[in-house]
Design a protein around this motif. Sequence first.
Motif, short mmCIF file in Angstrom:
data_model
loop_
_atom_site.label_atom_id
_atom_site.label_comp_id
_atom_site.label_asym_id
_atom_site.label_seq_id
_atom_site.Cartn_x
_atom_site.Cartn_y
_atom_site.Cartn_z
N SER A 1 -5.54 0.11 -3.33
CA SER A 1 -5.33 -0.52 -4.63
C SER A 1 -6.33 0.01 -5.65
O SER A 1 -5.97 0.31 -6.79
N PRO B 1 9.48 4.24 -5.83
CA PRO B 1 9.70 3.24 -4.78
C PRO B 1 10.89 3.58 -3.89
O PRO B 1 11.95 3.97 -4.38
N LEU C 1 2.19 -3.99 -6.32
CA LEU C 1 2.90 -4.19 -5.05
C LEU C 1 1.94 -4.50 -3.91
O LEU C 1 2.18 -5.42 -3.11
N ILE C 2 0.85 -3.75 -3.82
CA ILE C 2 -0.13 -3.98 -2.74
C ILE C 2 -0.72 -5.38 -2.84
O ILE C 2 -0.77 -6.11 -1.84
N TRP D 1 10.86 1.70 -0.59
CA TRP D 1 10.69 0.72 0.48
C TRP D 1 11.86 -0.27 0.51
O TRP D 1 12.57 -0.42 -0.48
N PHE E 1 -1.77 6.73 -1.04
CA PHE E 1 -0.76 6.38 -0.05
C PHE E 1 -1.32 6.49 1.37
O PHE E 1 -0.98 5.70 2.25
N PHE F 1 -5.29 3.56 -6.67
CA PHE F 1 -4.16 3.53 -7.61
C PHE F 1 -4.62 3.07 -9.00
O PHE F 1 -4.15 3.57 -10.02
N TRP G 1 -3.36 3.45 2.10
CA TRP G 1 -2.46 2.30 2.29
C TRP G 1 -1.83 2.35 3.68
O TRP G 1 -1.74 1.33 4.37
N TYR H 1 2.25 0.20 -10.69
CA TYR H 1 3.29 -0.42 -9.85
C TYR H 1 2.74 -0.67 -8.46
O TYR H 1 2.92 -1.76 -7.89
N TYR H 2 2.07 0.32 -7.89
CA TYR H 2 1.56 0.17 -6.53
C TYR H 2 0.34 -0.75 -6.47
O TYR H 2 0.13 -1.42 -5.45
N ASN I 1 -5.97 -1.56 2.42
CA ASN I 1 -5.22 -2.00 1.24
C ASN I 1 -6.09 -2.10 -0.01
O ASN I 1 -5.65 -1.72 -1.10
#
Length: 206
Positions: free
Chosen positions: A42, A191, A64-65, A193, A30, A45, A33, A60-61, A38
């Motif tokens: 990624s 999540p 998402l990224i 956001w 995190f 993660f 990120w 998931y991340y 990015n």
Amino acid sequence: MTKLFIAIVLFVTSLVSAQGQFEQGMGKAFGLWKEGKNTEASDMFERIASAEKTSWLPNYYVALINTTEAFNPANKEKVSILLDKANAALDTELSKNPNNVELLVVQAMSKTALLASNPMTYGMTLSPKITEIYTMASLLAPENPRVVLCKAEFGIGGAKWTGADVKQLCGQIEKSIELFAKFKPETPFSPKWGLDRATEALKNCK
């Protein structure tokens, strides 16, 4: 009896240690990120996901990224690569839990990013699939603010092509803001956001 006790203590200690490593790794990812790194985030993660098979959050991340990056016009030439990575992560987790609405939202977003990269090619085939995913997510979790927001945003995006009235969709964005105020993430890494995005989208609606 003593051996059994030692075995239990060692097992519990290993679980605590693994959990501690997971939390440290997630925190570091995190942090990367947040710094705008990015690709590094990624990758971090992705490494966590390969080590921690029981949590859906690392993949998931990853999804998402890479999906978010695919919307960036600067990455126009890399859309396929980014979405391949996103979809691989999504497929891994959705195969375990096809009713995870947070994963479904990102799946719909990834398809929307592909559609946006070439509307003439993908519009007719992807629009119904995206609508179907959001409909399913809405049935599973009608009070999830990201489901309400992203479904409304997709509808507004389609209205730009069809000329449909977006008043009701703007109302859904307003509803999502109310839902964000009540939403409580299950874990510190779950999540959360979307509120800033919903607030901005409502301004544009009006």
